[in-house]
Design a protein around this motif. Structure first.
Motif, PDB file in Angstrom:
ATOM      1  N   ALA A 102      40.403  40.522  45.446  1.00 13.90           N
ATOM      2  CA  ALA A 102      39.212  40.634  46.293  1.00 13.90           C
ATOM      3  C   ALA A 102      39.664  41.205  47.630  1.00 13.90           C
ATOM      4  CB  ALA A 102      38.562  39.271  46.489  1.00 13.90           C
ATOM      5  N   LYS A 147      43.417  40.513  39.160  1.00 11.82           N
ATOM      6  CA  LYS A 147      42.172  40.584  39.935  1.00 11.82           C
ATOM      7  C   LYS A 147      42.461  40.413  41.414  1.00 11.82           C
ATOM      8  CE  LYS A 147      39.360  38.800  36.222  1.00 11.82           C
ATOM      9  NZ  LYS A 147      38.102  39.386  35.961  1.00 11.82           N
ATOM     10  N   SER A 162      35.573  43.648  44.674  1.00 11.48           N
ATOM     11  CA  SER A 162      36.234  42.841  43.646  1.00 11.48           C
ATOM     12  C   SER A 162      36.789  43.833  42.633  1.00 11.48           C
ATOM     13  CB  SER A 162      35.244  41.902  42.947  1.00 11.48           C
ATOM     14  OG  SER A 162      34.810  40.915  43.844  1.00 11.48           O
TER      15      SER A 162
END
Length: 184
Positions: A116, A114, A139
């Motif tokens: 951002a 992940k 995101s």
């Protein structure tokens, strides 16, 4: 081996063996930088091919939520994004207000697979006058193979004086890593 004298000059001359040794040493010295850099290049290539993170270039399909934009706004467009080592990235797109300079931003790992990111893009009118700044926040979640991602995108639009407009385009993104396709 003994140096052989050249009868005409009295200078020592090289034998074939000495010439071969000298040529081999020169060739080895010239090849050394390439030999030493090969493992590093191979390691970088393997890292990029097996990376589950964002490093590299991506083609992205963006779909905006119709309720987040004025009527008549294009809802689907493409983007090209390049994520760099150290947390930077550059993006350009074909979406609403496109045609100005590429956006620039930073990304950070937020969990397993992940990321951002936040990027800024200057807005320009047809005469190339500054109309404001778009702040794009993303995101993204990468698949296990590291060759695709999905994510959410939201744009905040600021006028030149810093006023935030009440319109906040939002949507989804699906990216695919741009594959290397050698000619040979």
């Amino acid at each position: 081996m003994t140096n052989m004298l050249n009868q005409s000059t009295g200078q020592p001359r090289r034998t074939k063996t000495k010439g071969f040794i000298l040529a081999s040493l020169i060739a080895g010295a010239l090849a050394l930088p390439f030999i030493l850099s090969a493992p590093r290049v191979q390691a970088e290539t393997e890292h990029r091919e097996h990376s589950r993170g964002p490093l590299g270039a991506w083609i992205v399909q963006v779909a905006l939520d119709p309720s987040s934009v004025p009527p008549g706004t294009p809802l689907n467009f493409m983007s090209l994004i390049t994520f760099t080592v150290g947390g930077g990235y550059v993006a350009s797109n074909t979406g609403p207000g496109a045609g100005g300079p590429p956006s620039q931003g930073n990304w950070v790992q937020t969990g397993d697979n992940k990321v951002a990111g936040t990027e800024l893009r200057f807005g320009l009118d047809a005469a190339h006058h500054f109309t404001g700044i778009n702040k794009i926040r993303e995101s993204l979640t990468f698949n296990e193979e590291g060759d695709e991602f999905t994510g959410s995108v939201q744009v905040d639009i600021f006028l030149p004086d810093g006023t935030l407009l009440p319109i906040h385009p939002a949507g989804t993104a699906h990216g695919t890593r741009i594959a290397i396709e050698p000619l040979n």
